[in-house]
Design a protein around this motif. Structure first.
Motif, PDB file in Angstrom:
ATOM      1  N   LEU A  63      40.890  39.767  36.478  1.00 26.95           N
ATOM      2  CA  LEU A  63      42.166  40.479  36.582  1.00 26.95           C
ATOM      3  C   LEU A  63      42.850  40.546  35.227  1.00 26.95           C
ATOM      4  N   VAL A  64      43.168  41.775  34.807  1.00 24.28           N
ATOM      5  CA  VAL A  64      43.918  41.999  33.574  1.00 24.28           C
ATOM      6  C   VAL A  64      45.077  42.943  33.916  1.00 24.28           C
ATOM      7  N   VAL A  65      45.750  42.617  35.011  1.00 24.36           N
ATOM      8  CA  VAL A  65      46.861  43.427  35.528  1.00 24.36           C
ATOM      9  C   VAL A  65      48.178  42.903  34.956  1.00 24.36           C
ATOM     10  N   PRO A  66      49.294  43.633  35.138  1.00 24.48           N
ATOM     11  CA  PRO A  66      50.497  43.347  34.348  1.00 24.48           C
ATOM     12  C   PRO A  66      51.182  42.012  34.584  1.00 24.48           C
ATOM     13  N   VAL A 110      48.857  40.408  40.353  1.00 22.95           N
ATOM     14  CA  VAL A 110      47.777  39.456  40.625  1.00 22.95           C
ATOM     15  C   VAL A 110      47.794  39.052  42.087  1.00 22.95           C
ATOM     16  N   GLU A 111      48.960  38.681  42.595  1.00 27.09           N
ATOM     17  CA  GLU A 111      49.073  38.196  43.969  1.00 27.09           C
ATOM     18  C   GLU A 111      48.730  39.276  44.986  1.00 27.09           C
ATOM     19  N   SER A 112      49.081  40.535  44.694  1.00 29.71           N
ATOM     20  CA  SER A 112      48.786  41.608  45.645  1.00 29.71           C
ATOM     21  C   SER A 112      47.288  41.816  45.803  1.00 29.71           C
ATOM     22  N   ILE A 113      46.524  41.599  44.742  1.00 30.49           N
ATOM     23  CA  ILE A 113      45.076  41.765  44.801  1.00 30.49           C
ATOM     24  C   ILE A 113      44.400  40.569  45.466  1.00 30.49           C
ATOM     25  N   LEU A 114      44.963  39.397  45.273  1.00 32.94           N
ATOM     26  CA  LEU A 114      44.304  38.187  45.769  1.00 32.94           C
ATOM     27  C   LEU A 114      44.756  37.767  47.158  1.00 32.94           C
ATOM     28  N   GLY A 146      33.347  33.288  46.066  1.00 38.18           N
ATOM     29  CA  GLY A 146      33.559  34.053  44.842  1.00 38.18           C
ATOM     30  C   GLY A 146      34.275  33.260  43.769  1.00 38.18           C
ATOM     31  N   THR A 147      34.542  33.948  42.666  1.00 37.31           N
ATOM     32  CA  THR A 147      35.258  33.362  41.533  1.00 37.31           C
ATOM     33  C   THR A 147      36.273  34.367  41.021  1.00 37.31           C
ATOM     34  N   VAL A 148      37.469  33.886  40.706  1.00 38.71           N
ATOM     35  CA  VAL A 148      38.525  34.732  40.138  1.00 38.71           C
ATOM     36  C   VAL A 148      38.877  34.232  38.750  1.00 38.71           C
ATOM     37  N   ILE A 149      38.914  35.145  37.792  1.00 44.39           N
ATOM     38  CA  ILE A 149      39.393  34.843  36.442  1.00 44.39           C
ATOM     39  C   ILE A 149      40.636  35.697  36.202  1.00 44.39           C
ATOM     40  N   VAL A 150      41.764  35.043  35.947  1.00 44.38           N
ATOM     41  CA  VAL A 150      43.009  35.772  35.695  1.00 44.38           C
ATOM     42  C   VAL A 150      43.302  35.738  34.201  1.00 44.38           C
ATOM     43  N   HIS A 151      43.084  36.883  33.538  1.00 46.52           N
ATOM     44  CA  HIS A 151      43.413  37.007  32.121  1.00 46.52           C
ATOM     45  C   HIS A 151      44.869  37.441  31.920  1.00 46.52           C
ATOM     46  N   SER A 152      45.528  37.863  32.982  1.00 47.77           N
ATOM     47  CA  SER A 152      46.936  38.242  32.900  1.00 47.77           C
ATOM     48  C   SER A 152      47.778  37.036  32.501  1.00 47.77           C
TER      49      SER A 152
END
Length: 297
Positions: free
Chosen positions: A66-69, A74-78, A91-97
């Protein structure tokens, strides 16, 4: 997790997300991309990526990046009923935001309940370094989770640092932003005053390069003019740009930690205006073929 065998989904093709997507493609990762503005995906598709029409379609990938604003994106996608946590399997989540440390901790807890790895991994370096896979990555994660995605993180970053558990990456990134923006505000005011005495910005910057006033900001003068122009071209609201959003997030993180940060409060009121006005003057100067003077009066 290795290139060519681990599927990756990336949501958010903005100033950093788009060049990061190309860095992942260059490194051989099978990539599916998504952005609210589908036209942003064109260069990735041309380079071999698949396109998702909605973020929900990314639930099937092994790793979601995730490279969202901001936190809410982030929360809406997850966290939604159609989101990644509810619909992915192991799965695996990487939050670059850049998100709040408290948000990263809460998301990590939610991920664990769903059997999902969570990597808090904001980045620094700008779009040019993102395209070269040369970012600095501040990681907050359990060590085992970090090691499982280290090769993927190294595809976008030349310096990948495990700062601690979930939330540590976000806290380190916000500390970086506060230190950088403090230097930036000081540089704007310093150059403005020196120019009043007939000293050009170029001379001041050359002088401080080997002096105690040296900083990344001074060494890369013009970076924020270019970054602001890129955000303007993409239609990013001023309040969502780092010199606004990240400073307010730093203040919020400090409030949560019951820590007083009066200088950050003042900086959050001053710096957005400094950056935006300087970027407008720089753009006007290029358009007319001459440099315009700083004006913070």
């Amino acid at each position: 997790m290795k290139p060519r065998t681990t599927t990756v989904g990336l949501a958010g093709l903005g100033n950093l997300g788009l060049p990061m997507a190309h860095a992942l493609l260059d490194d051989g990762w099978p990539l599916t991309v998504f952005d609210q503005r589908p036209e942003k995906a064109r260069s990735c598709i041309d380079a071999g990526a698949k396109n998702a029409s909605t973020a929900d379609e990314l639930a099937a990938v092994d790793v979601l990046v995730l490279v969202v604003p901001d936190d809410s994106a982030v929360e809406s996608i997850l966290l939604s009923e159609q989101g990644y946590f509810a619909n992915s399997s192991n799965g695996t989540v990487i939050v670059h935001s850049t998100i709040l440390p408290a948000s990263a901790r809460a998301l990590a807890s939610s991920a664990k309940k769903h059997g999902t790895r969570f990597i808090d991994a904001p980045v620094s370096g700008g779009s040019a370094r993102a395209r070269e896979g040369d970012l600095t990555v501040f990681v907050g994660a359990e060590r085992e989770d970090f090691e499982s995605v280290e090769d993927l993180l190294c595809a976008v970053g030349s310096e990948v640092l495990l700062a601690g558990g979930p939330g540590a990456g976000a806290a380190t990134k916000l500390a970086n932003q506060m230190m950088m923006f403090s230097a930036l505000a000081g540089a704007y005011e310093a150059l403005h005053v020196a120019e009043k005495y007939g000293v050009s910005p170029e001379m001041v910057l050359k002088s401080v390069a080997t002096s105690t006033g040296a900083s990344w900001v001074a060494a890369h003068w013009g970076f924020f003019d270019e970054t602001a122009a890129a955000y303007s071209s993409s239609g990013t609201p001023v309040g969502d740009r780092p010199w606004s959003k990240d400073l307010f997030e730093f203040i919020e993180a400090a409030r949560t930690a019951e820590s007083s940060v009066p200088f950050a409060g003042l900086l959050s009121q001053l710096l957005p205006g400094y950056v935006e006005s300087h970027a407008r003057d720089a753009a006007a100067g290029k358009a007319t073929g001459h440099d315009r003077k700083d004006d913070h009066d």
